[in-house]
Design a protein around this motif. Structure first.
Motif, PDB file in Angstrom:
ATOM      1  N   LYS A   1       0.828  -1.225   0.000  1.00 35.31           N
ATOM      2  CA  LYS A   1       0.000   0.000   0.000  1.00 35.31           C
ATOM      3  C   LYS A   1       0.858   1.270   0.000  1.00 35.31           C
ATOM      4  O   LYS A   1       0.461   2.286  -0.562  1.00 35.31           O
ATOM      5  N   ASP A   2       2.049   1.204   0.577  1.00 33.52           N
ATOM      6  CA  ASP A   2       2.915   2.386   0.590  1.00 33.52           C
ATOM      7  C   ASP A   2       3.481   2.699  -0.790  1.00 33.52           C
ATOM      8  O   ASP A   2       3.628   3.864  -1.167  1.00 33.52           O
ATOM      9  N   THR A   3       3.805   1.654  -1.545  1.00 32.76           N
ATOM     10  CA  THR A   3       4.448   1.885  -2.848  1.00 32.76           C
ATOM     11  C   THR A   3       3.458   2.407  -3.895  1.00 32.76           C
ATOM     12  O   THR A   3       3.867   2.733  -5.000  1.00 32.76           O
ATOM     13  N   LYS A   4       2.181   2.459  -3.526  1.00 33.12           N
ATOM     14  CA  LYS A   4       1.173   3.020  -4.438  1.00 33.12           C
ATOM     15  C   LYS A   4       1.015   4.528  -4.217  1.00 33.12           C
ATOM     16  O   LYS A   4       0.121   5.158  -4.783  1.00 33.12           O
TER      17      LYS A   4
ATOM     18  N   TYR B   1      -3.250   4.287 -25.193  1.00 33.64           N
ATOM     19  CA  TYR B   1      -2.316   3.445 -24.429  1.00 33.64           C
ATOM     20  C   TYR B   1      -2.766   3.294 -22.981  1.00 33.64           C
ATOM     21  O   TYR B   1      -3.058   4.290 -22.318  1.00 33.64           O
ATOM     22  N   ASP B   2      -2.802   2.064 -22.510  1.00 33.57           N
ATOM     23  CA  ASP B   2      -3.183   1.801 -21.120  1.00 33.57           C
ATOM     24  C   ASP B   2      -1.941   1.663 -20.260  1.00 33.57           C
ATOM     25  O   ASP B   2      -1.285   0.621 -20.259  1.00 33.57           O
ATOM     26  N   ILE B   3      -1.643   2.722 -19.545  1.00 34.33           N
ATOM     27  CA  ILE B   3      -0.451   2.728 -18.687  1.00 34.33           C
ATOM     28  C   ILE B   3      -0.902   2.779 -17.234  1.00 34.33           C
ATOM     29  O   ILE B   3      -1.912   3.405 -16.914  1.00 34.33           O
ATOM     30  N   VAL B   4      -0.161   2.090 -16.370  1.00 36.03           N
ATOM     31  CA  VAL B   4      -0.444   2.158 -14.931  1.00 36.03           C
ATOM     32  C   VAL B   4       0.820   2.560 -14.175  1.00 36.03           C
ATOM     33  O   VAL B   4       1.938   2.419 -14.690  1.00 36.03           O
ATOM     34  N   MET B   5       0.621   3.047 -12.961  1.00 31.68           N
ATOM     35  CA  MET B   5       1.745   3.338 -12.080  1.00 31.68           C
ATOM     36  C   MET B   5       2.051   2.037 -11.329  1.00 31.68           C
ATOM     37  O   MET B   5       1.152   1.437 -10.754  1.00 31.68           O
ATOM     38  N   ARG B   6       3.301   1.593 -11.379  1.00 33.06           N
ATOM     39  CA  ARG B   6       3.661   0.337 -10.706  1.00 33.06           C
ATOM     40  C   ARG B   6       4.172   0.571  -9.288  1.00 33.06           C
ATOM     41  O   ARG B   6       3.723  -0.054  -8.346  1.00 33.06           O
ATOM     42  N   THR B   7       5.158   1.455  -9.169  1.00 27.34           N
ATOM     43  CA  THR B   7       5.766   1.709  -7.868  1.00 27.34           C
ATOM     44  C   THR B   7       6.095   3.177  -7.719  1.00 27.34           C
ATOM     45  O   THR B   7       6.771   3.741  -8.584  1.00 27.34           O
ATOM     46  N   GLY B   8       5.618   3.781  -6.645  1.00 28.59           N
ATOM     47  CA  GLY B   8       5.946   5.172  -6.367  1.00 28.59           C
ATOM     48  C   GLY B   8       6.920   5.248  -5.202  1.00 28.59           C
ATOM     49  O   GLY B   8       8.106   4.915  -5.336  1.00 28.59           O
ATOM     50  N   TYR B   9       6.391   5.635  -4.057  1.00 29.47           N
ATOM     51  CA  TYR B   9       7.226   5.777  -2.858  1.00 29.47           C
ATOM     52  C   TYR B   9       7.751   4.424  -2.371  1.00 29.47           C
ATOM     53  O   TYR B   9       7.029   3.413  -2.376  1.00 29.47           O
ATOM     54  N   ARG B  10       9.009   4.425  -1.988  1.00 29.93           N
ATOM     55  CA  ARG B  10       9.571   3.254  -1.292  1.00 29.93           C
ATOM     56  C   ARG B  10      10.294   3.750  -0.050  1.00 29.93           C
ATOM     57  O   ARG B  10      11.126   4.665  -0.141  1.00 29.93           O
ATOM     58  N   SER B  11      10.000   3.118   1.065  1.00 29.94           N
ATOM     59  CA  SER B  11      10.709   3.484   2.291  1.00 29.94           C
ATOM     60  C   SER B  11      12.149   2.981   2.222  1.00 29.94           C
ATOM     61  O   SER B  11      12.478   2.113   1.412  1.00 29.94           O
TER      62      SER B  11
ATOM     63  N   SER C   1      17.950   5.713  -3.212  1.00 28.11           N
ATOM     64  CA  SER C   1      16.856   5.570  -4.170  1.00 28.11           C
ATOM     65  C   SER C   1      15.997   6.824  -4.242  1.00 28.11           C
ATOM     66  O   SER C   1      15.505   7.321  -3.223  1.00 28.11           O
ATOM     67  N   GLU C   2      15.793   7.285  -5.447  1.00 25.81           N
ATOM     68  CA  GLU C   2      14.917   8.431  -5.673  1.00 25.81           C
ATOM     69  C   GLU C   2      13.486   8.114  -5.249  1.00 25.81           C
ATOM     70  O   GLU C   2      12.707   9.011  -4.915  1.00 25.81           O
ATOM     71  N   HIS C   3      13.139   6.830  -5.256  1.00 22.55           N
ATOM     72  CA  HIS C   3      11.779   6.440  -4.867  1.00 22.55           C
ATOM     73  C   HIS C   3      11.453   6.875  -3.435  1.00 22.55           C
ATOM     74  O   HIS C   3      10.290   7.048  -3.097  1.00 22.55           O
ATOM     75  N   GLN C   4      12.480   7.031  -2.595  1.00 21.98           N
ATOM     76  CA  GLN C   4      12.199   7.436  -1.208  1.00 21.98           C
ATOM     77  C   GLN C   4      11.683   8.873  -1.136  1.00 21.98           C
ATOM     78  O   GLN C   4      11.073   9.258  -0.136  1.00 21.98           O
ATOM     79  N   THR C   5      11.908   9.670  -2.184  1.00 23.46           N
ATOM     80  CA  THR C   5      11.441  11.066  -2.146  1.00 23.46           C
ATOM     81  C   THR C   5       9.944  11.188  -2.417  1.00 23.46           C
ATOM     82  O   THR C   5       9.339  12.199  -2.075  1.00 23.46           O
ATOM     83  N   GLY C   6       9.376  10.203  -3.102  1.00 25.61           N
ATOM     84  CA  GLY C   6       7.960  10.299  -3.477  1.00 25.61           C
ATOM     85  C   GLY C   6       7.730  11.118  -4.735  1.00 25.61           C
ATOM     86  O   GLY C   6       6.596  11.327  -5.155  1.00 25.61           O
TER      87      GLY C   6
END
Ligand SMILES: [Zn+2]
Length: 257
Positions: free
Chosen positions: A107-110, A132-142, A172-177
């Motif tokens: 739930k956090d990575t969404k 085109y059907d695109i989805v978000m796979r992973t956003g924020y990662r702690s 990881s840039e993912h930690q910034t959100g």
């Protein structure tokens, strides 16, 4: 006398022939005998030479190389292998993105930061309009989730190889959100490269304020292999400038150390 002359003539002819045979040693045989590698190094058909291996980033860091920083709320905050963030950093405005792949992460990575989450919804709607059907796979990662991910890759492929496509925790840039990986439902992340959706992302994400964060020809600057799926929100003006000038975020900010 006539017979002797004939014999002498035959003898001279035989000697000339023998001498010629010694000088006639073919150059190729001589090369091969003296230096086999000289022959081996010259393929008969250049078209059959092995293709060049793709160039992989060589930048590798340990967690002790660079001090951890708590990033500011600046939309252009730089997080990479040489600008890592502290373990406890969590942006305070993370919201859940609606159009996510339900089968990826937790739930956090969404989640993404509010501004970036709104922008990714706009991007997904824009892609839909273009077919085109695109989805978000992973956003924020702690930090801890990234720690788990990196160690999983490292256990299977070794730390050096893992670090060409997976960030160490804190790096990881993912930690910034501010960033996310996009994809197509039911398609593996690494197969995204070959999809028309990846071309659409590369050509259009700037219109929604995103940049392709790890371009194919900038691996020596970003430290990561080409990632067609990883986009970073920087706002529309900066995204357009970076897109039109073929830059990385590092180059735009002038922070290359
Ligand atoms: Zn990513």
């Amino acid at each position: 006398m006539k017979r002797n002359m004939l014999l002498l003539g035959l003898l001279v002819f035989a000697l000339v022939l023998t001498g010629c045979r010694h000088r006639e040693k073919p150059a190729a045989v001589s090369l091969a005998e003296e230096d086999p590698s000289a022959v081996a190094a010259k393929p008969e058909n250049p078209a059959e030479e092995e293709p060049e291996a793709p160039q992989l980033p060589t930048m590798e860091t340990s967690l002790d190389d660079y001090p951890l920083n708590t990033p500011t709320d600046d939309i252009l905050v730089l997080v990479n292998k040489t600008h890592p963030v502290t373990r406890d950093y969590v942006a305070d405005d993370l919201v859940t993105v609606v159009h996510c792949d339900p089968n990826v992460g937790n739930k956090d990575t969404k989640k993404m930061r509010k501004v970036a989450a709104d922008a990714i919804e706009e991007l997904i709607a824009g892609a839909k309009e273009d077919g085109y059907d695109i989805v978000m796979r992973t956003g924020y990662r702690s930090y801890d989730y990234q720690d788990y991910l990196f160690n999983s890759y490292a256990a299977n492929y070794g730390e050096a190889e893992a670090n060409t496509y997976s960030a160490r925790p804190g790096q990881s840039e993912h930690q910034t959100g501010w960033c996310c990986d996009v994809g197509v439902l039911g398609v593996a992340l690494t197969d995204f490269d070959y999809r028309p959706e990846a071309v659409w992302i590369a050509d259009n994400c700037w219109k929604y304020g995103f940049i392709l964060r790890y371009p194919a020809d900038k691996t020596d600057i970003t430290g990561y292999i080409y990632e067609s799926w990883h986009i970073r929100y920087v706002g529309k003006d900066v995204a357009q400038y970076i897109y039109e000038n073929g830059l990385t975020l590092e180059e735009y900010l002038g922070i290359l150390d």
